[in-house]
Design a protein around this motif. Sequence first.
Motif, PDB file in Angstrom:
ATOM      1  N   THR A 151       0.831  -1.195   0.000  1.00 46.44           N
ATOM      2  CA  THR A 151       0.000   0.000   0.000  1.00 46.44           C
ATOM      3  C   THR A 151       0.871   1.252   0.000  1.00 46.44           C
ATOM      4  O   THR A 151       1.886   1.327   0.709  1.00 46.44           O
ATOM      5  N   ASN A 152       0.495   2.205  -0.819  1.00 44.36           N
ATOM      6  CA  ASN A 152       1.132   3.523  -0.872  1.00 44.36           C
ATOM      7  C   ASN A 152       2.659   3.441  -0.982  1.00 44.36           C
ATOM      8  O   ASN A 152       3.405   4.154  -0.314  1.00 44.36           O
ATOM      9  N   GLY A 153       3.137   2.542  -1.813  1.00 44.51           N
ATOM     10  CA  GLY A 153       4.566   2.439  -2.080  1.00 44.51           C
ATOM     11  C   GLY A 153       5.370   1.684  -1.033  1.00 44.51           C
ATOM     12  O   GLY A 153       6.598   1.598  -1.139  1.00 44.51           O
ATOM     13  N   VAL A 154       4.730   1.151  -0.006  1.00 42.28           N
ATOM     14  CA  VAL A 154       5.430   0.397   1.037  1.00 42.28           C
ATOM     15  C   VAL A 154       4.792  -0.981   1.176  1.00 42.28           C
ATOM     16  O   VAL A 154       3.693  -1.236   0.654  1.00 42.28           O
ATOM     17  N   ILE A 155       5.494  -1.856   1.925  1.00 44.36           N
ATOM     18  CA  ILE A 155       4.961  -3.186   2.218  1.00 44.36           C
ATOM     19  C   ILE A 155       4.783  -3.299   3.727  1.00 44.36           C
ATOM     20  O   ILE A 155       5.751  -3.155   4.485  1.00 44.36           O
ATOM     21  N   LYS A 156       3.568  -3.514   4.141  1.00 43.70           N
ATOM     22  CA  LYS A 156       3.287  -3.768   5.547  1.00 43.70           C
ATOM     23  C   LYS A 156       3.379  -5.269   5.798  1.00 43.70           C
ATOM     24  O   LYS A 156       2.802  -6.063   5.057  1.00 43.70           O
ATOM     25  N   ILE A 157       4.100  -5.652   6.846  1.00 39.97           N
ATOM     26  CA  ILE A 157       4.302  -7.055   7.152  1.00 39.97           C
ATOM     27  C   ILE A 157       3.902  -7.336   8.590  1.00 39.97           C
ATOM     28  O   ILE A 157       4.154  -6.521   9.494  1.00 39.97           O
ATOM     29  N   SER A 174      16.415  -6.217  10.248  1.00 42.82           N
ATOM     30  CA  SER A 174      15.834  -6.682  11.505  1.00 42.82           C
ATOM     31  C   SER A 174      14.495  -5.976  11.669  1.00 42.82           C
ATOM     32  O   SER A 174      14.443  -4.738  11.643  1.00 42.82           O
ATOM     33  N   ILE A 175      13.427  -6.738  11.826  1.00 41.40           N
ATOM     34  CA  ILE A 175      12.092  -6.149  11.849  1.00 41.40           C
ATOM     35  C   ILE A 175      11.369  -6.542  13.132  1.00 41.40           C
ATOM     36  O   ILE A 175      11.747  -7.489  13.832  1.00 41.40           O
ATOM     37  N   PHE A 176      10.298  -5.790  13.423  1.00 39.92           N
ATOM     38  CA  PHE A 176       9.401  -6.096  14.531  1.00 39.92           C
ATOM     39  C   PHE A 176       8.278  -7.008  14.032  1.00 39.92           C
ATOM     40  O   PHE A 176       8.089  -7.158  12.811  1.00 39.92           O
ATOM     41  N   PRO A 177       7.511  -7.611  14.942  1.00 41.70           N
ATOM     42  CA  PRO A 177       6.397  -8.461  14.497  1.00 41.70           C
ATOM     43  C   PRO A 177       5.428  -7.744  13.569  1.00 41.70           C
ATOM     44  O   PRO A 177       4.869  -8.365  12.659  1.00 41.70           O
ATOM     45  N   THR A 178       5.211  -6.448  13.806  1.00 44.58           N
ATOM     46  CA  THR A 178       4.414  -5.636  12.884  1.00 44.58           C
ATOM     47  C   THR A 178       5.277  -4.473  12.433  1.00 44.58           C
ATOM     48  O   THR A 178       5.721  -3.672  13.259  1.00 44.58           O
ATOM     49  N   ASP A 179       5.540  -4.408  11.138  1.00 49.10           N
ATOM     50  CA  ASP A 179       6.499  -3.418  10.668  1.00 49.10           C
ATOM     51  C   ASP A 179       6.148  -2.968   9.254  1.00 49.10           C
ATOM     52  O   ASP A 179       5.256  -3.538   8.604  1.00 49.10           O
ATOM     53  N   ILE A 180       6.876  -1.927   8.795  1.00 49.54           N
ATOM     54  CA  ILE A 180       6.692  -1.371   7.457  1.00 49.54           C
ATOM     55  C   ILE A 180       8.040  -1.387   6.744  1.00 49.54           C
ATOM     56  O   ILE A 180       9.045  -0.937   7.301  1.00 49.54           O
ATOM     57  N   ILE A 181       8.044  -1.882   5.509  1.00 47.56           N
ATOM     58  CA  ILE A 181       9.256  -1.907   4.691  1.00 47.56           C
ATOM     59  C   ILE A 181       9.095  -0.820   3.644  1.00 47.56           C
ATOM     60  O   ILE A 181       8.193  -0.875   2.792  1.00 47.56           O
ATOM     61  N   ASP A 182       9.975   0.192   3.716  1.00 49.55           N
ATOM     62  CA  ASP A 182       9.883   1.297   2.758  1.00 49.55           C
ATOM     63  C   ASP A 182      11.155   1.370   1.933  1.00 49.55           C
ATOM     64  O   ASP A 182      11.943   0.413   1.899  1.00 49.55           O
ATOM     65  N   ASP A 183      11.360   2.505   1.289  1.00 49.39           N
ATOM     66  CA  ASP A 183      12.485   2.689   0.357  1.00 49.39           C
ATOM     67  C   ASP A 183      12.462   1.623  -0.738  1.00 49.39           C
ATOM     68  O   ASP A 183      13.488   1.015  -1.076  1.00 49.39           O
ATOM     69  N   LEU A 184      11.293   1.404  -1.288  1.00 53.81           N
ATOM     70  CA  LEU A 184      11.113   0.419  -2.359  1.00 53.81           C
ATOM     71  C   LEU A 184      10.744   1.123  -3.657  1.00 53.81           C
ATOM     72  O   LEU A 184      10.140   2.204  -3.662  1.00 53.81           O
ATOM     73  N   ALA A 185      11.127   0.501  -4.747  1.00 53.58           N
ATOM     74  CA  ALA A 185      10.788   1.046  -6.068  1.00 53.58           C
ATOM     75  C   ALA A 185       9.311   0.765  -6.364  1.00 53.58           C
ATOM     76  O   ALA A 185       8.800  -0.311  -6.022  1.00 53.58           O
TER      77      ALA A 185
END
Length: 530
Positions: free
Chosen positions: A116-122, A161-172
Amino acid sequence: QTNLKSPQDIQVYAVNTNFTLRWNYTGSYTNVTFSAEYRSEDFETNETEWKELPGCQKVTHTECDFSSAITKYYDTHHVRIRAERRGEVSPWSCIFEMIPYFIAQIGPPGIELQSTNGVIKIKVSPPEANQVRKMWIAHVRFKYNLVIWENSSNAEFRSLSIFPTDIIDDLAPDTTYCLKVQATLPLDLQEGLFSPIRCVKTTHKVNDLLCATNVSVLALNMRFHLHWNNRYKQRVSYNVQYLIGYLKKLHDDYSVKWLNVPGCENITDTQCNFSSIITATSGFYYLRVQAMSEYNKSCLSKEVKVDPLITNEIGPPGIKVDISDVLLHIQISPPGGSESEVMRDHYDLSYRVLYWKNSLNNEEEIKMKEIKQTIGTVSDLTPSTLYCVKVQAFSEVYNKSSRYSEEECIKTPGATFVTALIAVLLVATPLIFALYQVYSKIKYVFFPSCQPPLNIEGFGGQLFHSPYLSTTEEPIENCSIIETVITEEVNQIDFKDYKHSKQSSRDSGNYSNDDDTSGTKVSEETLEKE
């Protein structure tokens, strides 16, 4: 006696609470089955008898699942197996010993993805999320490693290193990314299995001018300020929100646990002092800015992490200088003032002191000394010289240092006092020596340390007296010794009378024979009297 061979290479494979027994068999498989037994060293019941291993009785393959038999994961267990055929059995295999917890492997975690909105929520679920029996009790101890890459031939792998609920940004945008997640227990040096690979395609990011940008933290001497930029041309207000970092380690939904920073609610300024929420130095915090337009539209900025002792910068210390005859005294005020206990207690501050002679005609190198105390001294000062000092605070533990303080200068006193003191000493020293010599002579004359013996006193018809003391002449009686032959009457003088005469002569003064004539007359008169 039997022709059946024993199973070999006994191994147990454990993932979470799932246990599988495997072995090799080199004999004929015709009509051969395998049965296993186990025993556990239970110190409470002292049960050491062999029992049939559930799930591993009369199996035809070289592996079996006995997960239902293991309920105590920290006890020692023994396992053995044999081959069977129509009542014929082989010898038991070698015994396999195990402690379930130490041979178990962490299973793969579960993951959920949303683009969503250029990021990946995991969202990551722990390895035993849906199991009743758990090998790993404290899920909060898990840490998760993410490996992500573009789904292309020349992909570069990136680990996070991520948290159980996190956002991955800086993606194309419009790009397919694949990822996998691994659960670890760093304290136990255990790494788990990766989750199955999942792929997802990113979307375009909406550039909302309402959102606050360039959110950053400026912290000095434990005073924290949040700053951001405003690109919105219309009326906008802001709420600054924070989240205690510990909540992100939990697998619960923390989206409803964000709180507003006191004093930073519905503000129009682009900065906020959030020092009031930093109540502990051991944890960390997350902050974000919520922008709200007059049409009740809102937008959340990126989050920034604040680790108080790492984010904070050390300010310059305060100094005061004073001078004595031979020492330069430096008094240091710790950064943050006397009330800032955090700066003193947690940073374990030391101080770097620079000092030099401030003279146009005499340029000397800057000297440095490091001290732990807030009071320092400098010796070997030159009279009538202007000295300047500045101090820097630093912490070796956190590898931080402050700017140098403002320069403080002070002039050493002149040499007038020192010169006068030396002159007094030069004049006083010979004077004291002369007085001492006079005192010694007077003491020797008037108070001699020893007296002459009585047998020396009056020797040779003279009194013993000091050669340095001229005595006043006393009236003396001139006497002389008669050397002529005296009549018999004289020879018969009583010894006592002679003795008495001798004593009288000694008491009367000095003997003299300077005047023979007067001496003869006196002798005649004496004889006539006698």
